[in-house]
Enzyme design. Structure first.
Site, PDB file in Angstrom:
ATOM      1  N   GLU A   1      -7.630  -6.290  -2.941  1.00 42.43           N
ATOM      2  CA  GLU A   1      -7.095  -4.945  -2.774  1.00 42.43           C
ATOM      3  C   GLU A   1      -5.615  -5.021  -3.119  1.00 42.43           C
ATOM      4  O   GLU A   1      -5.224  -4.778  -4.235  1.00 42.43           O
ATOM      5  CB  GLU A   1      -7.306  -4.460  -1.346  1.00 42.43           C
ATOM      6  CG  GLU A   1      -6.877  -3.016  -1.135  1.00 42.43           C
ATOM      7  CD  GLU A   1      -6.912  -2.644   0.329  1.00 42.43           C
ATOM      8  OE1 GLU A   1      -7.337  -1.522   0.631  1.00 42.43           O
ATOM      9  OE2 GLU A   1      -6.502  -3.466   1.161  1.00 42.43           O
TER      10      GLU A   1
ATOM     11  N   GLU B   1      -9.089   4.090  -0.086  1.00 39.50           N
ATOM     12  CA  GLU B   1      -9.118   4.430   1.339  1.00 39.50           C
ATOM     13  C   GLU B   1      -7.980   5.371   1.732  1.00 39.50           C
ATOM     14  O   GLU B   1      -8.134   6.205   2.637  1.00 39.50           O
ATOM     15  CB  GLU B   1      -9.072   3.160   2.188  1.00 39.50           C
ATOM     16  CG  GLU B   1      -7.800   2.350   2.050  1.00 39.50           C
ATOM     17  CD  GLU B   1      -7.851   1.049   2.827  1.00 39.50           C
ATOM     18  OE1 GLU B   1      -8.875   0.787   3.484  1.00 39.50           O
ATOM     19  OE2 GLU B   1      -6.866   0.286   2.775  1.00 39.50           O
TER      20      GLU B   1
ATOM     21  N   ASN C   1       1.979   2.337   7.579  1.00 35.91           N
ATOM     22  CA  ASN C   1       0.972   1.309   7.344  1.00 35.91           C
ATOM     23  C   ASN C   1       0.820   0.470   8.597  1.00 35.91           C
ATOM     24  O   ASN C   1       1.692   0.477   9.470  1.00 35.91           O
ATOM     25  CB  ASN C   1       1.366   0.431   6.150  1.00 35.91           C
ATOM     26  CG  ASN C   1       0.182  -0.339   5.593  1.00 35.91           C
ATOM     27  OD1 ASN C   1      -0.101  -1.447   6.035  1.00 35.91           O
ATOM     28  ND2 ASN C   1      -0.527   0.249   4.653  1.00 35.91           N
TER      29      ASN C   1
ATOM     30  N   HIS D   1      -8.619  -8.373   0.998  1.00 25.88           N
ATOM     31  CA  HIS D   1      -7.844  -7.144   1.190  1.00 25.88           C
ATOM     32  C   HIS D   1      -6.618  -7.435   2.046  1.00 25.88           C
ATOM     33  O   HIS D   1      -6.654  -8.308   2.912  1.00 25.88           O
ATOM     34  CB  HIS D   1      -8.701  -6.068   1.843  1.00 25.88           C
ATOM     35  CG  HIS D   1      -9.627  -5.387   0.897  1.00 25.88           C
ATOM     36  ND1 HIS D   1      -9.759  -4.012   0.829  1.00 25.88           N
ATOM     37  CD2 HIS D   1     -10.460  -5.886  -0.054  1.00 25.88           C
ATOM     38  CE1 HIS D   1     -10.640  -3.698  -0.104  1.00 25.88           C
ATOM     39  NE2 HIS D   1     -11.089  -4.819  -0.652  1.00 25.88           N
ATOM     40  N   GLU D   2      -5.544  -6.696   1.773  1.00 28.66           N
ATOM     41  CA  GLU D   2      -4.240  -6.860   2.457  1.00 28.66           C
ATOM     42  C   GLU D   2      -3.610  -8.228   2.227  1.00 28.66           C
ATOM     43  O   GLU D   2      -2.621  -8.574   2.863  1.00 28.66           O
ATOM     44  CB  GLU D   2      -4.349  -6.597   3.969  1.00 28.66           C
ATOM     45  CG  GLU D   2      -4.713  -5.186   4.359  1.00 28.66           C
ATOM     46  CD  GLU D   2      -6.203  -4.961   4.450  1.00 28.66           C
ATOM     47  OE1 GLU D   2      -6.626  -3.815   4.242  1.00 28.66           O
ATOM     48  OE2 GLU D   2      -6.936  -5.928   4.728  1.00 28.66           O
TER      49      GLU D   2
ATOM     50  N   HIS E   1     -18.534  -9.106   5.522  1.00 28.79           N
ATOM     51  CA  HIS E   1     -17.194  -8.600   5.824  1.00 28.79           C
ATOM     52  C   HIS E   1     -16.572  -9.445   6.923  1.00 28.79           C
ATOM     53  O   HIS E   1     -17.157  -9.623   7.987  1.00 28.79           O
ATOM     54  CB  HIS E   1     -17.247  -7.135   6.263  1.00 28.79           C
ATOM     55  CG  HIS E   1     -15.892  -6.569   6.561  1.00 28.79           C
ATOM     56  ND1 HIS E   1     -15.559  -5.995   7.768  1.00 28.79           N
ATOM     57  CD2 HIS E   1     -14.762  -6.512   5.796  1.00 28.79           C
ATOM     58  CE1 HIS E   1     -14.298  -5.595   7.740  1.00 28.79           C
ATOM     59  NE2 HIS E   1     -13.800  -5.904   6.558  1.00 28.79           N
ATOM     60  N   HIS E   2     -15.382  -9.980   6.632  1.00 36.55           N
ATOM     61  CA  HIS E   2     -14.598 -10.727   7.611  1.00 36.55           C
ATOM     62  C   HIS E   2     -13.260 -10.026   7.795  1.00 36.55           C
ATOM     63  O   HIS E   2     -12.367 -10.168   6.959  1.00 36.55           O
ATOM     64  CB  HIS E   2     -14.335 -12.158   7.135  1.00 36.55           C
ATOM     65  CG  HIS E   2     -15.535 -13.047   7.129  1.00 36.55           C
ATOM     66  ND1 HIS E   2     -15.576 -14.234   6.424  1.00 36.55           N
ATOM     67  CD2 HIS E   2     -16.744 -12.920   7.733  1.00 36.55           C
ATOM     68  CE1 HIS E   2     -16.753 -14.802   6.603  1.00 36.55           C
ATOM     69  NE2 HIS E   2     -17.482 -14.026   7.385  1.00 36.55           N
ATOM     70  N   GLU E   3     -13.103  -9.262   8.850  1.00 34.05           N
ATOM     71  CA  GLU E   3     -11.787  -8.731   9.188  1.00 34.05           C
ATOM     72  C   GLU E   3     -11.114  -9.736  10.122  1.00 34.05           C
ATOM     73  O   GLU E   3     -11.587  -9.988  11.227  1.00 34.05           O
ATOM     74  CB  GLU E   3     -11.884  -7.366   9.862  1.00 34.05           C
ATOM     75  CG  GLU E   3     -10.536  -6.803  10.313  1.00 34.05           C
ATOM     76  CD  GLU E   3      -9.489  -6.825   9.209  1.00 34.05           C
ATOM     77  OE1 GLU E   3      -8.482  -7.556   9.355  1.00 34.05           O
ATOM     78  OE2 GLU E   3      -9.676  -6.119   8.201  1.00 34.05           O
TER      79      GLU E   3
ATOM     80  N   GLU F   1       0.824  -1.202   0.000  1.00 36.31           N
ATOM     81  CA  GLU F   1       0.000   0.000   0.000  1.00 36.31           C
ATOM     82  C   GLU F   1       0.866   1.262   0.000  1.00 36.31           C
ATOM     83  O   GLU F   1       0.882   2.041   0.950  1.00 36.31           O
ATOM     84  CB  GLU F   1      -0.958  -0.042   1.189  1.00 36.31           C
ATOM     85  CG  GLU F   1      -1.946  -1.193   1.061  1.00 36.31           C
ATOM     86  CD  GLU F   1      -2.851  -1.341   2.275  1.00 36.31           C
ATOM     87  OE1 GLU F   1      -3.997  -1.774   2.080  1.00 36.31           O
ATOM     88  OE2 GLU F   1      -2.423  -1.033   3.399  1.00 36.31           O
TER      89      GLU F   1
END
Length: 705
Positions: free
Chosen positions: A504, A510, A195, A485-486, A415-417, A173
């Site tokens: 992502e 963002e 980050n 993502h990430e 959404h799963h963080e 990122e």
């Protein structure tokens, strides 16, 4: 419909010609690759384009751990096989309805004289570049081994201009830095930005996909394809010799990979052309992956969606439900006894507002973040059991939201963080996916923010790469589409597992709310990050002044509105978000019309203009129709774009609606200034349009029946 042609020729070499060069040419003859062994049995290759050297003689091989003799030299050639392959295959979704996979192949079988170990180096030469990999056949003398480092080299012919981001085991990122190769070391520190998790390894280390341009005007891209059960590759530059060498992401022990034969490495790719548009057209990365592994793909569908997300990113609302708890423990903390903070975004009324807006304007889905318990102390605590992915906050009624969305014809997106606790995610994965199926969620956005657990592992090491693949393949069992993502950058695996509808894995929108991104950022990503697969860039922001959402956030989105519209064409993805708040779209409904109209799946793509870091214009034909959409994104300097609409069908008439920067548009001071004009066009029409810095234009071209 698939067409296939294969020609195979086998050549057996004697001991007398072991050092002779083996030549391989691309189908069109423009590219030529030579392989040979040096006197000490060290494998080398070189690459030329139209008789101009692109990669100077470069070494191949792997250094093994401990006392094992490395796979670097002492080889002899025991066999070579050449073949030609030509097929046309149909992707489940994509930038075109059919993809040509045409290459000439050379497979060189090597045997190490002292150890009798066998390695095959397989080269595939396409019209737009080279792919090669290491293969380790089943054999008694090489079964289990540990890689200390892969020693693949890419020797440059000069001090090229490069668009690069710092080599990092945990983050991609970053904004791109444009410099000479020799300047990477001096610019490295200024290229770094903060980050949640990052680990650089060298002042001359960079990441793939690396985009370069020579003084002679050749465009060169270094990348990898089919990253499976292996560590992600970075590049280490010797800035005296201008030689890149592969640098694999280590695990907690510093090891670069645990290999069991038979197996293969990922493909190393070199794209080259004197036309930047060829880099965008190239499908090498996809073609070097295996065909689709999913028998029934009818449940995999492109998605245009809204989300309860941007309001949290900007700080207007929160993921967490309460501010009263210094820490929480799932299954123990009783949220019914705490005071709500009043800023929690994922509440029933707010989510229904998004569902209503999605239904009114024809969107497929709504993403909701912060719906589940645990957000109060999720970040930066190195906490293993942080989420269970099934327990909602008191103000989010899963059943009621499911029924409401269903009544409106809208799909909910989960959404799963994971907070990078991958062990915890794997423990809960079956239950979480089943919960999605039970409640009508067909797609999941997964996140890996923060340092990896188990501690000491990295986002791009072999073990974690295998986790991402495990989650993707497990999702097939539940017919779940994945947007990670990430995670590690994609390397074309979406051909094999098209339920990977987005990633992502780069600096997305963002960051515009975290201080901003460079104005030319979106003119670079299609030449780098997107070569491996689509990005969930989350475009469509109309309110550029973040302080209007959150007075404590002075960030600014470095873009005009028409630049944001163009991203739906230039940033290809079958998963496209309208990222802004509904009330902002209601202020600019005439511009919002393009987001409503634009397709997300395509029959054909035309790359009209391209210069990495400066400008990009793409036209795409909507799948199953004669309608076209055009997007132009501009870099740091004002520019006039001249395009011909000769891709339109002869004999047909179209109505073009042109969304362009106004004359006084300015991405900093006047980003919402645009014009909308309509005119009849045909295949003979030529257009001249001006784009301001960080601006652009978008055009819908609808057939007039």
């Amino acid at each position: 419909m698939k067409s296939l042609f294969i020609l195979s020729v086998t050549l057996f070499l004697s001991v007398f010609n072991l050092g002779f060069a083996q030549e391989l040419k691309s189908p069109n003859g423009a590219l030529s690759m030579h392989f040979s062994l040096e006197d000490n049995g060290k494998p080398t290759y070189k690459l030329s384009y139209k008789n101009n050297e692109v990669i100077k003689p470069s070494y191949l091989g792997l250094e093994l751990k401990d006392d094992e003799k490395s796979l670097l030299n002492d080889f002899e050639i025991t066999d070579t096989q050449t073949s030609t392959f030509n097929e046309t295959w149909t992707p489940v979704w994509g930038e075109e309805k059919e993809i040509t996979n045409h290459y000439n192949e050379l497979a060189v079988s090597l045997k190490q004289k002292e150890t009798a170990r066998e390695v095959i180096i397989r080269f595939r030469l396409f019209n737009t570049g080279l792919g090669f990999r290491y293969e380790f056949p089943s054999q008694p003398n090489l079964i289990y081994f540990t890689i200390k480092e892969e020693r693949t080299q890419f020797a440059m012919t000069g001090d090229h201009k490069a668009l690069w981001i710092p080599g990092d085991y945990d983050s991609q990122e970053y904004d791109y830095t444009e410099s000479k190769l020799s300047e990477i070391r001096s610019k490295f520190d200024t290229a770094l930005t903060d980050n949640a998790s990052q680990t650089q390894y060298s002042k001359t280390g960079v990441q793939t996909s690396l985009m370069m341009k020579t003084d002679a005007g050749l465009y060169i891209n270094l990348h990898e394809a089919a990253l499976i059960n292996y560590s992600c590759m970075h590049l280490e530059l010797n800035d005296e010799t201008m030689v890149f060498e592969s640098h694999l992401t280590p695990d907690v022990n510093g090891d670069k990979g645990y290999i069991q034969a038979p197996s293969t490495s990922p493909w190393r790719t070199i794209m080259v052309s004197d036309d930047a548009r060829d880099i965008l057209r190239s499908r090498i990365t996809l073609n070097l992956n295996e065909p689709c592994a999913i028998e029934d793909t009818s449940w995999i569908k492109p998605v245009k969606y809204l989300g309860v997300w941007w309001e949290m990113i900007t700080g207007k609302s929160s993921w967490s439900y309460t501010n009263d708890l210094p820490s929480i423990e799932l299954g123990v903390t009783d949220y019914s006894k705490v005071k709500p903070n009043g800023t929690h975004g994922a509440n029933n009324a707010n989510v229904k507002r998004y569902i209503d807006f999605a239904a009114t304007h024809g969107f497929d889905g709504v993403l909701v973040e912060g719906w589940n318990e645990g957000w109060e102390d999720w970040f930066g605590k190195s906490k293993d059991y942080v989420f269970d992915f099934v327990t909602p906050y008191p103000d989010f009624d899963v059943d009621a939201i499911h029924e409401y969305a269903k009544s409106k014809g809208v799909k909910m997106i989960m959404h799963h963080e994971t907070s990078s606790s991958v062990r915890n995610y794997e423990r809960h994965l079956d239950e979480a996916y089943q919960f999605m199926r039970d409640n009508g969620y067909s797609a999941v956005k997964s996140g890996y923010v923060g340092n990896i657990l188990p501690r000491g592992e990295h986002h791009y090491s072999q073990w974690i790469v295998n986790h991402y693949q495990y989650a993707l393949e497990k999702a097939v069992d539940y017919q779940v589409m994945v947007n990670a993502h990430e995670a590690v950058r994609p390397t074309g695996i979406s051909r094999t597992y098209p339920n990977l509808i987005g990633n992502e894995s780069a600096r997305g929108t963002e960051f515009q709310a975290f201080g901003g991104s460079n104005p030319n950022h979106v003119t670079i990503l299609p030449f780098t990050r997107l070569l491996g697969g689509p990005m969930d860039y989350t475009p469509g922001v109309f309110e550029m002044d973040i302080s209007k959402l959150n007075p404590n956030n002075n960030s600014h989105v470095n873009s005009t509105i028409t630049n944001q519209l163009a991203l739906y064409v230039t940033m290809y993805s079958p998963l496209q978000m309208a990222a802004d708040l509904p009330e902002h779209y209601e202020q600019f409904m005439d511009a919002f019309q393009f987001i409503k109209d634009v397709a997300i799946d395509w029959d054909e793509s035309k790359y009209l203009e391209a210069e990495p870091g400066h400008y990009l214009t793409i036209a795409r034909k909507e799948k199953g129709s004669n309608n076209w959409f055009v997007g132009n994104v501009n870099g740091n300097n004002k520019r006039t774009s001249n395009i011909a609409l000769n891709f339109l069908d002869k004999g047909k008439k179209y109505m073009a609606t042109i969304y362009a920067d106004a004359k006084d548009a300015n991405y900093k001071t006047n980003p919402q200034a645009y014009t909308i004009t309509s005119k009849k066009v045909t295949y003979k029409t030529k257009l001249s349009l001006s784009s301001v810095p960080a601006g652009g234009y978008a055009i819908s071209i609808i057939e007039v029946k």
